[in-house]
Design an enzyme around this catalytic site. Structure first.
Site, mmCIF file in Angstrom:
data_model
loop_
_atom_site.group_PDB
_atom_site.id
_atom_site.type_symbol
_atom_site.label_atom_id
_atom_site.label_comp_id
_atom_site.label_asym_id
_atom_site.label_seq_id
_atom_site.Cartn_x
_atom_site.Cartn_y
_atom_site.Cartn_z
ATOM 1 N N SER A 117 25.588 -51.947 137.107
ATOM 2 C CA SER A 117 24.435 -51.663 136.248
ATOM 3 C C SER A 117 23.276 -52.586 136.584
ATOM 4 O O SER A 117 23.476 -53.741 136.949
ATOM 5 C CB SER A 117 24.822 -51.869 134.780
ATOM 6 O OG SER A 117 25.776 -50.894 134.417
ATOM 7 N N LYS A 152 13.629 -38.398 143.115
ATOM 8 C CA LYS A 152 12.601 -37.845 143.996
ATOM 9 C C LYS A 152 13.062 -37.925 145.429
ATOM 10 O O LYS A 152 13.566 -38.967 145.847
ATOM 11 C CB LYS A 152 11.298 -38.641 143.816
ATOM 12 C CG LYS A 152 10.132 -38.066 144.584
ATOM 13 C CD LYS A 152 9.196 -39.140 145.132
ATOM 14 C CE LYS A 152 9.728 -39.743 146.408
ATOM 15 N NZ LYS A 152 8.781 -40.674 147.069
ATOM 16 N N LEU A 164 -9.947 -4.288 142.592
ATOM 17 C CA LEU A 164 -11.254 -4.781 142.151
ATOM 18 C C LEU A 164 -11.046 -6.094 141.411
ATOM 19 O O LEU A 164 -10.414 -6.122 140.358
ATOM 20 C CB LEU A 164 -11.933 -3.760 141.230
ATOM 21 C CG LEU A 164 -11.886 -2.277 141.645
ATOM 22 C CD1 LEU A 164 -12.712 -1.434 140.675
ATOM 23 C CD2 LEU A 164 -12.379 -2.081 143.066
ATOM 24 N N TYR A 215 8.848 -48.431 146.746
ATOM 25 C CA TYR A 215 7.406 -48.499 147.031
ATOM 26 C C TYR A 215 6.969 -49.952 147.056
ATOM 27 O O TYR A 215 7.139 -50.671 146.077
ATOM 28 C CB TYR A 215 6.669 -47.714 145.935
ATOM 29 C CG TYR A 215 5.194 -47.532 146.155
ATOM 30 C CD1 TYR A 215 4.692 -47.153 147.401
ATOM 31 C CD2 TYR A 215 4.297 -47.728 145.109
ATOM 32 C CE1 TYR A 215 3.325 -46.965 147.589
ATOM 33 C CE2 TYR A 215 2.930 -47.533 145.284
ATOM 34 C CZ TYR A 215 2.452 -47.157 146.526
ATOM 35 O OH TYR A 215 1.102 -46.975 146.705
ATOM 36 N N ARG A 223 -15.340 -13.669 129.000
ATOM 37 C CA ARG A 223 -14.687 -13.892 127.705
ATOM 38 C C ARG A 223 -13.481 -14.822 127.782
ATOM 39 O O ARG A 223 -12.965 -15.243 126.758
ATOM 40 C CB ARG A 223 -14.275 -12.543 127.087
ATOM 41 C CG ARG A 223 -15.440 -11.851 126.402
ATOM 42 C CD ARG A 223 -15.032 -10.484 125.885
ATOM 43 N NE ARG A 223 -15.005 -9.494 126.956
ATOM 44 C CZ ARG A 223 -14.389 -8.313 126.868
ATOM 45 N NH1 ARG A 223 -13.750 -7.992 125.765
ATOM 46 N NH2 ARG A 223 -14.418 -7.462 127.873
ATOM 47 N N ARG A 262 22.914 -63.143 141.662
ATOM 48 C CA ARG A 262 22.479 -63.561 140.328
ATOM 49 C C ARG A 262 22.785 -65.042 140.205
ATOM 50 O O ARG A 262 23.705 -65.553 140.841
ATOM 51 C CB ARG A 262 23.162 -62.728 139.237
ATOM 52 C CG ARG A 262 24.651 -62.845 139.149
ATOM 53 C CD ARG A 262 25.176 -62.286 137.836
ATOM 54 N NE ARG A 262 25.626 -60.928 137.898
ATOM 55 C CZ ARG A 262 26.924 -60.552 137.812
ATOM 56 N NH1 ARG A 262 27.885 -61.445 137.689
ATOM 57 N NH2 ARG A 262 27.253 -59.303 137.841
HETATM 58 C C1 UD1 Z 1 -13.807 0.347 133.522
HETATM 59 C C2 UD1 Z 1 -14.091 1.822 133.682
HETATM 60 C C3 UD1 Z 1 -13.690 2.551 132.410
HETATM 61 C C4 UD1 Z 1 -12.223 2.291 132.113
HETATM 62 C C5 UD1 Z 1 -11.943 0.791 132.056
HETATM 63 C C6 UD1 Z 1 -10.463 0.563 131.972
HETATM 64 C C7 UD1 Z 1 -16.058 1.975 135.137
HETATM 65 C C8 UD1 Z 1 -17.503 2.236 135.224
HETATM 66 N N1 UD1 Z 1 -15.512 1.999 133.938
HETATM 67 O O1 UD1 Z 1 -14.628 -0.127 132.472
HETATM 68 O O2 UD1 Z 1 -13.897 3.932 132.545
HETATM 69 O O3 UD1 Z 1 -11.850 2.908 130.891
HETATM 70 O O4 UD1 Z 1 -12.409 0.141 133.246
HETATM 71 O O5 UD1 Z 1 -10.197 -0.793 131.780
HETATM 72 O O6 UD1 Z 1 -15.430 1.797 136.140
HETATM 73 N N2 UD1 Z 1 -15.400 -5.325 138.710
HETATM 74 C C9 UD1 Z 1 -15.883 -5.868 139.859
HETATM 75 N N3 UD1 Z 1 -17.206 -5.831 140.119
HETATM 76 C C10 UD1 Z 1 -18.101 -5.247 139.267
HETATM 77 C C11 UD1 Z 1 -17.607 -4.708 138.063
HETATM 78 C C12 UD1 Z 1 -16.262 -4.752 137.818
HETATM 79 O O7 UD1 Z 1 -15.104 -6.380 140.665
HETATM 80 O O8 UD1 Z 1 -19.303 -5.247 139.584
HETATM 81 C C13 UD1 Z 1 -13.967 -5.362 138.453
HETATM 82 C C14 UD1 Z 1 -13.635 -6.253 137.273
HETATM 83 O O9 UD1 Z 1 -13.374 -7.561 137.696
HETATM 84 C C15 UD1 Z 1 -12.400 -5.562 136.711
HETATM 85 C C16 UD1 Z 1 -12.609 -4.092 137.076
HETATM 86 O O10 UD1 Z 1 -13.545 -4.073 138.104
HETATM 87 O O11 UD1 Z 1 -11.219 -6.008 137.347
HETATM 88 C C17 UD1 Z 1 -13.083 -3.255 135.899
HETATM 89 O O12 UD1 Z 1 -14.335 -3.747 135.479
HETATM 90 P P1 UD1 Z 1 -14.748 -3.862 133.966
HETATM 91 O O13 UD1 Z 1 -16.107 -4.401 133.870
HETATM 92 O O14 UD1 Z 1 -13.688 -4.557 133.199
HETATM 93 O O15 UD1 Z 1 -14.764 -2.312 133.587
HETATM 94 P P2 UD1 Z 1 -14.943 -1.687 132.182
HETATM 95 O O16 UD1 Z 1 -16.341 -1.799 131.752
HETATM 96 O O17 UD1 Z 1 -13.902 -2.207 131.273
#
Ligand code: UD1
Ligand code: CA
Length: 463
Positions: A403, A349, A8, A385, A15, A438
């Protein structure tokens, strides 16, 4: 059972306050998502399917060995899986779900999770952890027999559930048909209005399928990166892990806190890495070398018994027994043959420096093929160049370049040639010849005294 990874990686990473999507940020020179993909492959997953969304034009080029799916609306982790469902069409094995922002997961842990999943005949297995502060994590809810009943997100927890110390790491192993066949049962009736992947565990448990769990031994493996502070903290963990392994393999470090080595770097035993050394990318260093202090090598190949002090090197090849620096800049296409020496304030290089040849002081050598046992005098430069094209300089074996020689390319200096100091070489030099360019020196006898007398006389007249 066959295993494939589902990573994912569509979230924005707000942040990080960055123009770059979070998973493209680098840890020890390697993008976060690549750490996860490579861990999945090392664990034996046959394919990595990655869901990307935010900044996907920056993430996709990092994933040329992956199956890509897109999530264009961030509707939660359950929705992320829905977006990838088509890429698993007909697949019957297991799917390991990983997060693109959790780069410290070890291949061995992924492997153990898959093995536990198979051993328990589970439909789903969650990797859990017991962090010092569980705030923000989903909590593992168990039934009276201690079986996993589901996961409740922090924002949906009752006050009692908030006291549960076992948390969801976000890493799972699912049987593909159980996961994909039940995605339509996920809903958005929760505090965040998202499709939660975590709800899948309760859905499976309620239909009588086995849901199991495995506690991670090392919580650091589940460190998620959401901010620059967490990126620095995770980098520290990765640095320690890699440096501990290197020291165990016979590499000396004066201070392992001050050496940064990427995960795909190889270093031979009896090599010493001195402070402020960074070895990045696909760099490989032989045995018996001294690297650093203050050296950065990216995608470089260095042989045995080399010494590199205060060197920046990018995509260079150095054979055995090379000494370079202090303060050398070795750019792509530099090839240093055995026993060559590159000294101080030297830039090279796209050039070959032949066996035993020396470029000791204050030189620029670009687009040059240099033979063996050549000596380049201090301050000599290849003028490669002309403002439009880069031109080649060829220097034959055993030549002695005086040199401050300017070699205006294209130009060929034969074997055993000598150039007079301060010569500007614009024509080829035949083998064995001395080239001197020279103007003749003129000595004017008594000039200094006459000059001083004149100045004093003027001073007297003015006062
Ligand atoms: C999630 C888990 C939580 C767990 C935590 C661990 C869920 C609902 N919750 O929470 O139980 O303790 O991870 O770190 O799964 N992402 C997507 N698309 C989305 C949402 C998220 O790609 O729509 C990806 C984010 O980029 C990330 C990962 O999924 O890599 C986790 O998402 P994040 O929003 O960080 O989850 P948490 O709220 O921290
Ligand atoms: Ca979230």
């Amino acid at each position: 059972m066959e295993a494939k990874a589902l990573i994912l990686a569509a979230g924005a990473g707000t942040r990080m306050k960055s123009n770059k999507p979070k998973v493209a940020h680098e840890m020890l020179g390697k993008p976060l998502v690549r750490w996860v993909v490579d861990a999945a492959h090392a664990a034996g997953c046959s394919d990595a399917h990655v869901v990307i969304g935010h900044g996907r034009e920056q993430v996709e080029p990092l994933l040329d060995d992956c199956v890509i799916a897109y999530q264009l609306e961030m509707l939660g982790t359950g929705h992320t899986v829905m977006c990838a469902a088509d890429t698993f069409e007909g697949y019957q094995g297991c799917i390991v779900v990983l997060c693109g922002d959790t780069p410290l997961i070890r291949p061995s842990t992924i492997r153990q999770l898959i093995e536990a999943h198979e051993k328990n005949g589970a439909a789903a297995t969650v990797l859990t952890m017991k962090p010092e502060n569980p705030f923000g994590y989903g909590r593992i809810v168990r039934d009276t027999q201690g079986n996993v009943a589901g996961i409740v997100e922090e924002k949906d927890c009752t006050p009692e559930q908030k006291l549960i110390d076992e948390c969801n790491s976000g890493i799972f192993c699912f049987n593909a048909p159980d996961l994909l066949g039940n995605l339509d049962k996920l809903d958005r009736n929760n505090a965040q209005g998202e499709y939660y992947l975590t709800d899948m565990l309760a859905i499976l448990a309620q239909t009588g399928r086995v849901v199991s769990s495995m506690v991670v031994e090392d919580n650091d493996e589940c460190l998620g990166i959401n901010s620059r502070g967490q990126l620095a903290a995770a980098t520290k963990v990765a640095q320690r892990r890699i440096n501990d392994q290197l020291m165990a393999d016979g590499i000396t470090m004066l201070d392992p806190e001050l050496v940064w080595v990427g995960p795909d770097v190889r270093v031979g035993n009896d090599t010493e890495l001195l402070p402020l050394t960074m070895l990045i990318g696909k760099t490989s260093i032989g045995t018996g070398c001294v690297i650093g202090p203050n050296t950065r090598l990216t995608d470089c190949t260095v042989g045995n018994n080399c010494s590199f002090e205060e060197v920046v090197g990018i995509e260079i090849q150095a054979e055995d027994s090379i000494s370079a620096g202090p303060r050398a800049y070795l750019r792509p296409g530099t090839h240093l043959c055995e026993n060559a020496h590159v000294g101080t304030h030297v830039e090279i290089k796209k050039s070959t420096i032949g066996k035993g040849s020396k470029v000791p002081h204050l030189s620029y050598i670009g687009d040059c093929t240099m033979g063996e046992n050549v000596n380049i005098g201090a301050g000599s430069i290849t003028c490669n160049y002309d403002g439009v094209n880069k031109n080649k300089t060829v220097i034959g074996d055993n030549s002695f370049i005086g040199s401050d020689t300017m070699m205006v390319a294209p130009v060929t200096l034969g074997a055993n040639t000598v150039t007079g100091a301060s010569s500007c070489i614009t024509q080829d030099i035949p083998d064995g010849a001395l080239a001197i360019e020279r103007s003749k020196q003129v000595n004017i006898e008594g000039w200094s005294q006459r000059h001083m007398d004149k100045l004093r006389e003027k001073e007297r007249a003015d006062s």
